[in-house]
Every structure is written in C-alpha cells, then in structure tokens.
Write a protein that holds these residues in place. Structure first.
Motif, mmCIF file in Angstrom:
data_model
loop_
_atom_site.group_PDB
_atom_site.id
_atom_site.type_symbol
_atom_site.label_atom_id
_atom_site.label_comp_id
_atom_site.label_asym_id
_atom_site.label_seq_id
_atom_site.Cartn_x
_atom_site.Cartn_y
_atom_site.Cartn_z
ATOM 1 N N LYS A 21 9.673 49.279 -2.059
ATOM 2 C CA LYS A 21 9.522 48.319 -0.971
ATOM 3 C C LYS A 21 9.903 49.057 0.299
ATOM 4 N N GLY A 22 8.901 49.296 1.137
ATOM 5 C CA GLY A 22 9.101 50.079 2.346
ATOM 6 C C GLY A 22 8.603 51.495 2.142
ATOM 7 N N PRO A 27 13.246 52.404 3.761
ATOM 8 C CA PRO A 27 13.238 51.508 2.607
ATOM 9 C C PRO A 27 13.589 50.082 3.041
ATOM 10 N N MET A 28 12.948 49.105 2.402
ATOM 11 C CA MET A 28 13.129 47.713 2.813
ATOM 12 C C MET A 28 13.955 46.888 1.822
ATOM 13 N N PHE A 31 17.666 48.448 -3.576
ATOM 14 C CA PHE A 31 17.320 49.231 -4.765
ATOM 15 C C PHE A 31 16.409 50.402 -4.398
ATOM 16 N N SER A 32 15.416 50.125 -3.554
ATOM 17 C CA SER A 32 14.526 51.194 -3.097
ATOM 18 C C SER A 32 15.311 52.243 -2.317
ATOM 19 N N SER A 33 16.208 51.801 -1.470
ATOM 20 C CA SER A 33 17.021 52.708 -0.669
ATOM 21 C C SER A 33 17.880 53.611 -1.553
ATOM 22 N N VAL A 49 4.892 55.226 -1.988
ATOM 23 C CA VAL A 49 3.885 54.189 -1.821
ATOM 24 C C VAL A 49 4.599 52.870 -1.558
ATOM 25 N N ASN A 50 4.267 52.256 -0.430
ATOM 26 C CA ASN A 50 4.881 51.003 -0.012
ATOM 27 C C ASN A 50 4.139 49.836 -0.674
ATOM 28 N N VAL A 51 4.783 49.184 -1.631
ATOM 29 C CA VAL A 51 4.141 48.070 -2.333
ATOM 30 C C VAL A 51 4.041 46.815 -1.458
#
Length: 103
Positions: A21-22, A27-28, A31-33, A49-51
């Motif tokens: 995410k992001g 990162p948005m 968890f992604s961060s 890849v930004n979902v």
C-alpha cells in the motif's frame, strides 16, 4: 497484456518485488512501511507496486498468490509472505539467505 498476465510477468521478471500500500518512497500503511524498512536495510534493488492505484491489482494478486493480505514480498518468483513472515525471517537471518546476500 491483462492484469493477471502483468502480475505474473512482473513477479517473474523482477528478482525482488514488493506489492504494498503506497510506494517504497511513501508507504501508506505500517505493515508496508515495515517491509520497506527491512528491504532498505539490506540496500537492495527491488520493484514496488502500489496496490492502491487499482483495486483490481489486489484481487488478482491474491488470486495468484493465494495470500489475502498486503504487503506481499516475492523473491525469485516465489511468495515469501507478508509483514509478519518478513519480520520473522529478517530477525532470524533467513531473509538474508533468501535474498542471496549471504556468502
């Protein structure tokens, strides 16, 4: 190339790819961060890849990987996992081996 083919192509063509995410620069979600920070600690090149750009990416990715959550980390075409698994592999040193960084 449809979206499903694009996802398969991206996973096959990039030694390390992170669906998140992001973006890796912004990162948005936490968890992604976390996964971005782990990969950045190894100073490796990887595709992101930004979902959030297209909700269908998330649907098709989860169909492909059989994994429901984001982020999803792939190395050499194989799903490594999401945040929890990546953190565990990082902490126990296995991620370094998976990434081919250990001699």
């Amino acid at each position: 190339m449809n979206l499903e083919e694009q996802i398969k192509h991206d996973i096959k063509s990039n030694p390390v790819i992170l669906y998140l995410k992001g973006t890796k620069s912004m990162p948005m979600c936490g968890f992604s961060s976390t996964v971005v920070n782990i990969l950045n600690a190894y100073d490796i090149e990887y595709k992101d890849v930004n979902v959030l750009e297209d909700p269908n990416i998330r649907v098709k990715l989860s169909e492909h990987s059989n994994w429901p959550t984001i982020p999803q980390l792939f190395v050499n075409g194989e799903l490594i996992g999401g945040c929890d698994i990546t953190v565990e592999l990082f902490q126990n040193g296995e991620l370094k081996k998976i990434l081919g960084l250990e001699n």
